[in-house]
Design a protein around this motif. Structure first.
Motif, PDB file in Angstrom:
ATOM      1  N   MET A 175     -21.732  33.834   7.633  1.00 48.95           N
ATOM      2  CA  MET A 175     -22.484  32.692   7.114  1.00 48.95           C
ATOM      3  C   MET A 175     -22.728  31.680   8.230  1.00 48.95           C
ATOM      4  O   MET A 175     -22.077  31.705   9.270  1.00 48.95           O
ATOM      5  CB  MET A 175     -21.728  32.040   5.958  1.00 48.95           C
ATOM      6  CG  MET A 175     -21.582  32.919   4.738  1.00 48.95           C
ATOM      7  SD  MET A 175     -20.659  32.134   3.412  1.00 48.95           S
ATOM      8  CE  MET A 175     -21.821  30.854   2.911  1.00 48.95           C
ATOM      9  N   THR A 176     -23.653  30.778   8.009  1.00 48.09           N
ATOM     10  CA  THR A 176     -24.099  29.834   9.027  1.00 48.09           C
ATOM     11  C   THR A 176     -23.203  28.607   9.065  1.00 48.09           C
ATOM     12  O   THR A 176     -22.762  28.108   8.045  1.00 48.09           O
ATOM     13  CB  THR A 176     -25.554  29.409   8.724  1.00 48.09           C
ATOM     14  OG1 THR A 176     -26.365  30.577   8.682  1.00 48.09           O
ATOM     15  CG2 THR A 176     -26.073  28.471   9.794  1.00 48.09           C
ATOM     16  N   MET A 177     -22.970  28.097  10.290  1.00 41.78           N
ATOM     17  CA  MET A 177     -22.282  26.819  10.452  1.00 41.78           C
ATOM     18  C   MET A 177     -23.316  25.712  10.596  1.00 41.78           C
ATOM     19  O   MET A 177     -24.297  25.861  11.326  1.00 41.78           O
ATOM     20  CB  MET A 177     -21.366  26.847  11.679  1.00 41.78           C
ATOM     21  CG  MET A 177     -20.804  25.474  12.040  1.00 41.78           C
ATOM     22  SD  MET A 177     -19.536  25.523  13.307  1.00 41.78           S
ATOM     23  CE  MET A 177     -18.137  26.076  12.363  1.00 41.78           C
ATOM     24  N   TRP A 178     -23.060  24.592   9.878  1.00 34.43           N
ATOM     25  CA  TRP A 178     -23.927  23.439   9.942  1.00 34.43           C
ATOM     26  C   TRP A 178     -23.147  22.277  10.565  1.00 34.43           C
ATOM     27  O   TRP A 178     -22.028  21.983  10.155  1.00 34.43           O
ATOM     28  CB  TRP A 178     -24.388  23.023   8.545  1.00 34.43           C
ATOM     29  CG  TRP A 178     -25.176  24.068   7.798  1.00 34.43           C
ATOM     30  CD1 TRP A 178     -24.711  25.241   7.287  1.00 34.43           C
ATOM     31  CD2 TRP A 178     -26.554  24.013   7.461  1.00 34.43           C
ATOM     32  NE1 TRP A 178     -25.705  25.926   6.641  1.00 34.43           N
ATOM     33  CE2 TRP A 178     -26.860  25.193   6.732  1.00 34.43           C
ATOM     34  CE3 TRP A 178     -27.578  23.083   7.685  1.00 34.43           C
ATOM     35  CZ2 TRP A 178     -28.130  25.464   6.248  1.00 34.43           C
ATOM     36  CZ3 TRP A 178     -28.844  23.355   7.191  1.00 34.43           C
ATOM     37  CH2 TRP A 178     -29.118  24.536   6.483  1.00 34.43           C
ATOM     38  N   ILE A 179     -23.749  21.611  11.553  1.00 38.68           N
ATOM     39  CA  ILE A 179     -23.124  20.457  12.205  1.00 38.68           C
ATOM     40  C   ILE A 179     -24.186  19.386  12.396  1.00 38.68           C
ATOM     41  O   ILE A 179     -25.335  19.686  12.762  1.00 38.68           O
ATOM     42  CB  ILE A 179     -22.518  20.815  13.582  1.00 38.68           C
ATOM     43  CG1 ILE A 179     -21.533  21.976  13.460  1.00 38.68           C
ATOM     44  CG2 ILE A 179     -21.811  19.611  14.198  1.00 38.68           C
ATOM     45  CD1 ILE A 179     -20.946  22.434  14.793  1.00 38.68           C
ATOM     46  N   GLY A 180     -23.815  18.120  12.154  1.00 38.24           N
ATOM     47  CA  GLY A 180     -24.758  17.031  12.408  1.00 38.24           C
ATOM     48  C   GLY A 180     -24.377  15.774  11.657  1.00 38.24           C
ATOM     49  O   GLY A 180     -23.366  15.714  10.946  1.00 38.24           O
ATOM     50  N   ARG A 181     -25.204  14.749  11.813  1.00 36.08           N
ATOM     51  CA  ARG A 181     -25.037  13.537  11.024  1.00 36.08           C
ATOM     52  C   ARG A 181     -25.455  13.824   9.584  1.00 36.08           C
ATOM     53  O   ARG A 181     -26.347  14.643   9.335  1.00 36.08           O
ATOM     54  CB  ARG A 181     -25.925  12.413  11.585  1.00 36.08           C
ATOM     55  CG  ARG A 181     -25.691  12.087  13.040  1.00 36.08           C
ATOM     56  CD  ARG A 181     -24.466  11.230  13.207  1.00 36.08           C
ATOM     57  NE  ARG A 181     -24.295  10.835  14.600  1.00 36.08           N
ATOM     58  CZ  ARG A 181     -23.256  10.194  15.073  1.00 36.08           C
ATOM     59  NH1 ARG A 181     -22.276   9.864  14.248  1.00 36.08           N
ATOM     60  NH2 ARG A 181     -23.158   9.888  16.350  1.00 36.08           N
ATOM     61  N   PRO A 182     -24.822  13.157   8.615  1.00 39.95           N
ATOM     62  CA  PRO A 182     -25.275  13.330   7.231  1.00 39.95           C
ATOM     63  C   PRO A 182     -26.774  13.074   7.109  1.00 39.95           C
ATOM     64  O   PRO A 182     -27.288  12.064   7.591  1.00 39.95           O
ATOM     65  CB  PRO A 182     -24.460  12.275   6.478  1.00 39.95           C
ATOM     66  CG  PRO A 182     -23.203  12.132   7.281  1.00 39.95           C
ATOM     67  CD  PRO A 182     -23.649  12.263   8.715  1.00 39.95           C
ATOM     68  N   GLY A 183     -27.474  13.990   6.511  1.00 39.91           N
ATOM     69  CA  GLY A 183     -28.921  13.909   6.391  1.00 39.91           C
ATOM     70  C   GLY A 183     -29.651  14.600   7.523  1.00 39.91           C
ATOM     71  O   GLY A 183     -30.874  14.771   7.470  1.00 39.91           O
ATOM     72  N   ASN A 184     -28.924  15.003   8.577  1.00 38.39           N
ATOM     73  CA  ASN A 184     -29.546  15.682   9.713  1.00 38.39           C
ATOM     74  C   ASN A 184     -28.636  16.804  10.199  1.00 38.39           C
ATOM     75  O   ASN A 184     -28.372  16.944  11.393  1.00 38.39           O
ATOM     76  CB  ASN A 184     -29.835  14.690  10.844  1.00 38.39           C
ATOM     77  CG  ASN A 184     -30.675  15.303  11.953  1.00 38.39           C
ATOM     78  OD1 ASN A 184     -31.499  16.191  11.715  1.00 38.39           O
ATOM     79  ND2 ASN A 184     -30.452  14.853  13.178  1.00 38.39           N
ATOM     80  N   LEU A 185     -28.123  17.591   9.271  1.00 43.07           N
ATOM     81  CA  LEU A 185     -27.308  18.744   9.643  1.00 43.07           C
ATOM     82  C   LEU A 185     -28.208  19.841  10.211  1.00 43.07           C
ATOM     83  O   LEU A 185     -29.346  20.022   9.777  1.00 43.07           O
ATOM     84  CB  LEU A 185     -26.560  19.275   8.426  1.00 43.07           C
ATOM     85  CG  LEU A 185     -25.591  18.326   7.715  1.00 43.07           C
ATOM     86  CD1 LEU A 185     -24.926  19.028   6.548  1.00 43.07           C
ATOM     87  CD2 LEU A 185     -24.559  17.786   8.675  1.00 43.07           C
ATOM     88  N   ARG A 186     -27.656  20.565  11.164  1.00 45.57           N
ATOM     89  CA  ARG A 186     -28.416  21.652  11.776  1.00 45.57           C
ATOM     90  C   ARG A 186     -27.663  22.955  11.603  1.00 45.57           C
ATOM     91  O   ARG A 186     -26.456  23.023  11.837  1.00 45.57           O
ATOM     92  CB  ARG A 186     -28.647  21.388  13.268  1.00 45.57           C
ATOM     93  CG  ARG A 186     -29.474  22.469  13.963  1.00 45.57           C
ATOM     94  CD  ARG A 186     -29.681  22.150  15.429  1.00 45.57           C
ATOM     95  NE  ARG A 186     -30.476  23.167  16.092  1.00 45.57           N
ATOM     96  CZ  ARG A 186     -31.810  23.207  16.104  1.00 45.57           C
ATOM     97  NH1 ARG A 186     -32.485  22.244  15.488  1.00 45.57           N
ATOM     98  NH2 ARG A 186     -32.465  24.166  16.726  1.00 45.57           N
ATOM     99  N   ALA A 187     -28.385  23.986  11.188  1.00 46.37           N
ATOM    100  CA  ALA A 187     -27.801  25.313  11.074  1.00 46.37           C
ATOM    101  C   ALA A 187     -27.858  25.993  12.438  1.00 46.37           C
ATOM    102  O   ALA A 187     -28.942  26.209  12.985  1.00 46.37           O
ATOM    103  CB  ALA A 187     -28.572  26.134  10.047  1.00 46.37           C
TER     104      ALA A 187
END
Length: 424
Positions: free
Chosen positions: A1-13
């Motif tokens: 599965m994909t990891m998402w990292i970022g600021r809330p509202g701007n997560l990046r897969a």
């Protein structure tokens, strides 16, 4: 599965999986040795998780996103991480329905009770059950699962979220997912389902940055029962197969309050009559005292409705002036095995195989329809994955390596620690 990292509202897969991924929680245990040689240990109450990740030849777009986060280009504050190895985003206490380190603040709703004590300020074990307390509400009651230190659990458009609280299926009217923007305002169109015997799976709306899982509870229920296990996560294929078994024990005619009358047994001078195929009840007496009642029984003469030990039974009815409900339990020989009073729900005891629901009421001077009724038997909730919580992290270390002779090829490493807030 994909990891998402970022600021809330701007997560990046992230398109490529990390070549290394360490996610060990930090125990923080310290040893103290006495002069005699004995050892005492101390461990902090909160033990944050640390993430260590590394990528080889990282894609330029992913690297640019990671670089901005690590160097705080867009300002201070925590970073949201959707960890693909986490099978349950909820706090450990929420996932089990126990007090834990966050106590009853992990839930919102005036129907929440801290285990065995009605006093919310009383000292309660971290493993003490948290209960839902309902007293036949006539308006909607929502049980909200709170995210620690945030509006909700972080999400991003493009995800599909799965949410389920199977232990509450007997008293739940809906499972709901409430969406919020980064500023805390609600995104129109709360997602919901009335099929509470299975997880709700919904795509995240375009504007949503957070989600709050909610259980909308039924009206007219009187009970105190454990909240039990729950799960919130990225939807997985197996979520479509999850179910909790249930069945309606009453016949269709008993559900509708109709004849034949051998489905009902009057209590204490009460009479039941057939008027046009509808069962009517008459209870002699005056005033407001409880003076009569009715039992619901199978029409075949058996001791009660078949049940299995450990099942949750939920009884509702529209009997006019009903003051309280209850359940009587019997074994295979028809011998009495106990009564549970003044509640709409009960757990079938170990030695019981039959249940008889009943309702007590005040005077009903003229024949009145008994109304609709329901007796649902629910199987115990299935085992669910442990909650890990902690969607918010702070970047503590960041590395970027250029390969000799390959100026546009970069390796990257990132270390994060779980936080509730970050000032820098």
């Amino acid at each position: 599965m994909t990891m998402w990292i970022g600021r809330p509202g701007n997560l990046r897969a992230f398109k490529e999986a990390a070549t290394t991924f360490e996610r060990s929680p930090e125990s923080g245990t310290t040893e103290f040795r006495s002069l005699a040689g004995g050892i005492t240990t101390w461990t902090p109450q909160i033990r944050p998780r640390r993430l260590k990740l590394a990528w080889q030849n990282m894609l330029p777009d992913d690297l640019a996103h990671l670089d901005r986060l690590a160097r705080r280009v867009d300002g201070p504050g925590p970073v949201a991480v959707i960890d693909p190895a986490s099978a349950n985003w909820l706090l450990p206490s929420q996932a089990l329905g126990v007090m834990g380190t966050h106590g009853a603040s992990a839930w919102s709703g005036n129907m929440v009770s801290t285990g065995g004590g009605q006093n919310p300020n009383a000292a309660v074990s971290p493993y003490g059950q948290v209960s839902v307390v309902l007293n036949a509400p006539t308006t909607t009651s929502d049980l909200i699962y709170n995210a620690p230190g945030a509006i909700g659990y972080p999400v991003m458009a493009g995800m599909t979220v799965s949410w389920w609280a199977p232990s509450l299926a007997a008293i739940a009217a809906e499972l709901r997912l409430a969406w919020y923007r980064t500023d805390g305002s609600s995104v129109p169109g709360t997602s919901y389902t009335v099929h509470v015997d299975r997880p709700i799976q919904r795509a995240v709306p375009a504007e949503a940055a957070y989600v709050r899982p909610v259980v909308r509870l039924k009206q007219g229920i009187t009970t105190q029962m454990p909240i039990g296990p729950a799960v919130l996560r990225l939807a997985a294929p197996r979520d479509s197969e999850l179910r909790i078994g249930s069945r309606q024990a009453l016949s269709v005619t008993a559900q509708q309050g109709k004849a034949p009358l051998n489905q009902y047994r009057p209590i204490s001078g009460t009479t039941v009559t057939d008027i046009g195929g509808v069962a009517h009840i008459t209870v002699p007496g005056t005033g407001t005292d409880i003076v009569g009642g009715l039992e619901w029984k199978p029409g075949d003469g058996s001791s009660g409705f078949p049940v299995v030990p450990g099942q949750l039974v939920c009884f509702t009815n529209s009997l006019p002036g009903a003051e309280f409900l209850g359940f009587a339990f019997y074994d295979a020989a028809g011998d009495y095995r106990g009564t549970v009073l003044e509640t709409s729900t009960a757990i079938v005891p170990a030695d019981a195989v039959y249940v008889v629901p009943f309702a007590y009421c005040g005077p009903i001077p003229t024949p009145t329809p008994i109304g609709a009724s329901s007796l649902m038997a629910w199987d115990p909730a299935p085992a669910l994955p442990a909650g890990e919580g902690g969607a918010f992290y702070s970047v503590t270390n960041y590395g970027q390596t250029v390969r000799p002779g390959q100026l546009h090829s970069r390796d990257a490493s990132l270390e994060l620690v779980e936080v509730t807030h970050a000032n820098g």
